[in-house]
Enzyme design. Structure first.
Site, PDB file in Angstrom:
ATOM      1  N   ARG A   1       0.827  -1.209   0.000  1.00 15.35           N
ATOM      2  CA  ARG A   1       0.000   0.000   0.000  1.00 15.35           C
ATOM      3  C   ARG A   1       0.863   1.262   0.000  1.00 15.35           C
ATOM      4  O   ARG A   1       0.403   2.309  -0.468  1.00 15.35           O
ATOM      5  CB  ARG A   1      -0.934   0.006   1.202  1.00 15.35           C
TER       6      ARG A   1
ATOM      7  N   LYS B   1     -20.340 -16.419   2.026  1.00 18.75           N
ATOM      8  CA  LYS B   1     -21.742 -16.251   2.412  1.00 18.75           C
ATOM      9  C   LYS B   1     -22.587 -15.445   1.445  1.00 18.75           C
ATOM     10  O   LYS B   1     -22.152 -14.428   0.918  1.00 18.75           O
ATOM     11  CB  LYS B   1     -21.800 -15.577   3.790  1.00 18.75           C
TER      12      LYS B   1
ATOM     13  N   GLY C   1     -11.274  -8.722  -0.835  1.00 21.79           N
ATOM     14  CA  GLY C   1      -9.999  -8.985  -0.181  1.00 21.79           C
ATOM     15  C   GLY C   1      -9.476 -10.387  -0.417  1.00 21.79           C
ATOM     16  O   GLY C   1      -8.321 -10.573  -0.842  1.00 21.79           O
TER      17      GLY C   1
ATOM     18  N   GLY D   1     -14.065  -3.917   1.333  1.00 20.51           N
ATOM     19  CA  GLY D   1     -15.437  -3.442   1.527  1.00 20.51           C
ATOM     20  C   GLY D   1     -15.851  -2.430   0.464  1.00 20.51           C
ATOM     21  O   GLY D   1     -16.983  -2.451  -0.025  1.00 20.51           O
TER      22      GLY D   1
HETATM   23  P1  ADP Z   1     -13.905 -11.759  -0.723  1.00 18.54           P
HETATM   24  O1  ADP Z   1     -13.057 -11.338   0.456  1.00 18.54           O
HETATM   25  O2  ADP Z   1     -13.104 -11.879  -1.979  1.00 18.54           O
HETATM   26  O3  ADP Z   1     -15.128 -10.897  -0.881  1.00 18.54           O
HETATM   27  P2  ADP Z   1     -15.251 -13.774   0.844  1.00 18.54           P
HETATM   28  O4  ADP Z   1     -14.714 -13.164   2.085  1.00 18.54           O
HETATM   29  O5  ADP Z   1     -16.695 -13.643   0.574  1.00 18.54           O
HETATM   30  O6  ADP Z   1     -14.418 -13.254  -0.422  1.00 18.54           O
HETATM   31  O7  ADP Z   1     -14.978 -15.343   0.843  1.00 18.54           O
HETATM   32  C1  ADP Z   1     -13.719 -15.939   1.002  1.00 18.54           C
HETATM   33  C2  ADP Z   1     -13.791 -17.216   1.751  1.00 18.54           C
HETATM   34  O8  ADP Z   1     -14.800 -18.078   1.244  1.00 18.54           O
HETATM   35  C3  ADP Z   1     -12.515 -18.000   1.675  1.00 18.54           C
HETATM   36  O9  ADP Z   1     -11.877 -17.963   2.941  1.00 18.54           O
HETATM   37  C4  ADP Z   1     -12.955 -19.408   1.290  1.00 18.54           C
HETATM   38  O10 ADP Z   1     -12.325 -20.426   2.054  1.00 18.54           O
HETATM   39  C5  ADP Z   1     -14.434 -19.383   1.594  1.00 18.54           C
HETATM   40  N1  ADP Z   1     -15.164 -20.405   0.809  1.00 18.54           N
HETATM   41  C6  ADP Z   1     -15.208 -20.535  -0.519  1.00 18.54           C
HETATM   42  N2  ADP Z   1     -15.911 -21.637  -0.855  1.00 18.54           N
HETATM   43  C7  ADP Z   1     -16.324 -22.210   0.284  1.00 18.54           C
HETATM   44  C8  ADP Z   1     -17.089 -23.389   0.591  1.00 18.54           C
HETATM   45  N3  ADP Z   1     -17.554 -24.180  -0.354  1.00 18.54           N
HETATM   46  N4  ADP Z   1     -17.312 -23.657   1.905  1.00 18.54           N
HETATM   47  C9  ADP Z   1     -16.831 -22.866   2.871  1.00 18.54           C
HETATM   48  N5  ADP Z   1     -16.118 -21.746   2.647  1.00 18.54           N
HETATM   49  C10 ADP Z   1     -15.861 -21.421   1.371  1.00 18.54           C
HETATM   50 MG    MG Z   2     -13.351 -11.626   2.562  1.00 19.46          MG
END
Ligand code: ADP
Ligand code: MG
Length: 402
Positions: free
Chosen positions: A46, A207, A359, A382
């Site tokens: 950063r 989620k 992230g 975010g």
């Molecule tokens: P981002 O930060 O890119 O927005 P998220 O925080 O929503 O992404 O999601 C990332 C997490 O989702 C990872 O730590 C990954 O392990 C988890 N994940 C992906 N697929 C699954 C799954 N099938 N079951 C449980 N966790 C999952």
């Molecule tokens: Mg995340």
């Protein structure tokens, strides 16, 4: 015609105005990870990312008053969250002195800012040493503004927050984007407002509840929406399939059904995994079991399967623009990283404009070695998500229109 909400991302940047002889308050994102034991900088990305804007400003004859928050001091002067190590590192990277103020809007900052000459750089202390920063307190914003002639926002990671240094200050100073923010606005703004079509949105991660606004908005504007990752199973269950012990948000089943009918009404293609890699337990040494369609009670889905990889990759191959947020599986476990790797590879190999936001998604693309083959990796977690929701972000809305 696709697209509903229109947010204006055409904002003035440092290149659109004369900065010569001006004192510029530059909001950076120096919220970097520090090594708790040694007190050293754990990752300087950063800081190095801020260099283009700082170089530009000093070469054009401005004096730079940089500022940032670090961590969550919650209005207390916690010495371990001082920006002094950032000033030293920035100085080394710039190969010129960077003066460190001992306070934020106090006597030391004010006198150093007043004495600053064109080409010189000053860094203020951690903005969040003052609770007024996060409260978007007008007097605090004005005190920051009083040190400068111009406000430059270059901290994309905080543009979704209406804080004094991200939004409030624009009440008191002309406000434009720095070069980092400019890239976020031009690439992501174009992808949302006037994408090269077909626009394919890939959504994964853990989620549904984190991504409600994102799924909703992308169903409005994209030609194809792909669902993978942990949210797959809420969608599969909503469609009447068995999902065993997979991640599922029972209270989001109705939402998933609504999104499925919204896709039908809007004519948006919605792709959901045909097969998955499952396991009997969530553990680093879980054995992957390929499963087509529904899953029995003992299993949980941890990655997308081969047929799904082929289906999603094909959609990516024909895309004009791909926006990706959320890993396709538990990529932290190598045996469940293949779905995420395959999608990253398909994006890297496509001719489309490719954008990665979020992230963990950005970290996955870095870790798997595809980062330099994407058009753009958004730097805000975010903030990227709120951007993809089509929300008007206070730190962008406050900048001068082009
Ligand atoms: P981002 O930060 O890119 O927005 P998220 O925080 O929503 O992404 O999601 C990332 C997490 O989702 C990872 O730590 C990954 O392990 C988890 N994940 C992906 N697929 C699954 C799954 N099938 N079951 C449980 N966790 C999952
Ligand atoms: Mg995340």
């Amino acid at each position: 015609m696709k697209g509903v909400k229109f947010v204006n991302y055409k904002k003035k940047t440092v290149r659109d105005i004369d900065v010569k002889g001006k004192k510029v308050l530059l909001r950076c994102d120096f919220n970097i990870p520090m090594n708790g034991k040694t007190g050293e900088i754990a990752d300087d990305k950063r800081i190095s990312s801020a260099l283009p804007t700082i170089h530009y400003l000093i070469e054009e004859g401005a004096a730079v008053i940089a500022c940032s928050h670090m961590g969550r001091p919650k209005g207390e002067w916690k010495p371990e969250l001082s920006l002094a190590p950032v000033a030293r590192h920035l100085s080394a990277l710039l190969k010129r002195p960077v003066e460190m103020a001992r306070d934020v809007i106090g006597e030391d900052a004010k006198s150093k800012a007043a004495a600053l000459k064109p080409g010189e750089v000053l860094l203020l202390e951690n903005l969040r040493y003052h609770p007024e920063e996060e409260q978007n307190d007008p007097a605090f914003a004005k005190a920051l503004a009083d040190m400068a002639d111009l406000f430059v926002s270059d901290s994309f990671g905080t543009v979704h927050r209406a804080h004094a240094s991200t939004a409030g200050i624009a009440q008191y100073l002309p406000a434009v984007a720095g070069l980092l923010l400019e890239k976020e606005l031009s690439v992501m703004g174009k992808a949302l407002n006037a994408p090269h079509r077909p626009l394919v949105a890939i959504l994964g991660g853990s989620k549904v509840s984190d991504k409600i606004g994102v799924i909703n908005h992308l169903l409005d504007i994209a030609d194809t929406v792909i669902i993978g990752g942990g949210m797959t199973y809420t969608f599969m269950k909503a469609m009447g399939q068995s999902i065993g012990k997979s991640l599922c948000e029972e209270d989001k089943l109705d939402y998933a059904r609504d999104m499925i009918s919204k896709a039908r009404d809007k004519g948006t293609q919605l792709l959901i995994p045909l097969d998955n890699l499952a396991a009997t337990e969530f553990s680093p040494d879980a054995v992957p079991i390929p499963v087509e369609g529904g899953m029995d009670d003992a299993l949980m889905g941890l990655d997308i399967g081969q047929k799904t990889i082929a289906l999603f990759s094909e959609a990516i191959r024909h895309a004009g623009t791909v926006i990706w947020n959320g890993p396709m599986g538990v990529f932290e476990f190598p045996q469940f990283a293949e779905g995420t790797r395959a999608i990253a590879r398909a994006m890297a190999e496509s001719n489309a404009i490719t954008i990665v936001g979020g992230g963990d998604s950005a970290a996955a693309v870095e870790q798997l070695g595809f980062a330099d083959r994407m058009t753009h990796i958004s730097t805000g977690g975010g903030a990227s998500l709120e951007f993809l929701e089509g929300l008007e972000l206070p730190g962008i809305a406050c900048l001068m229109d082009r």
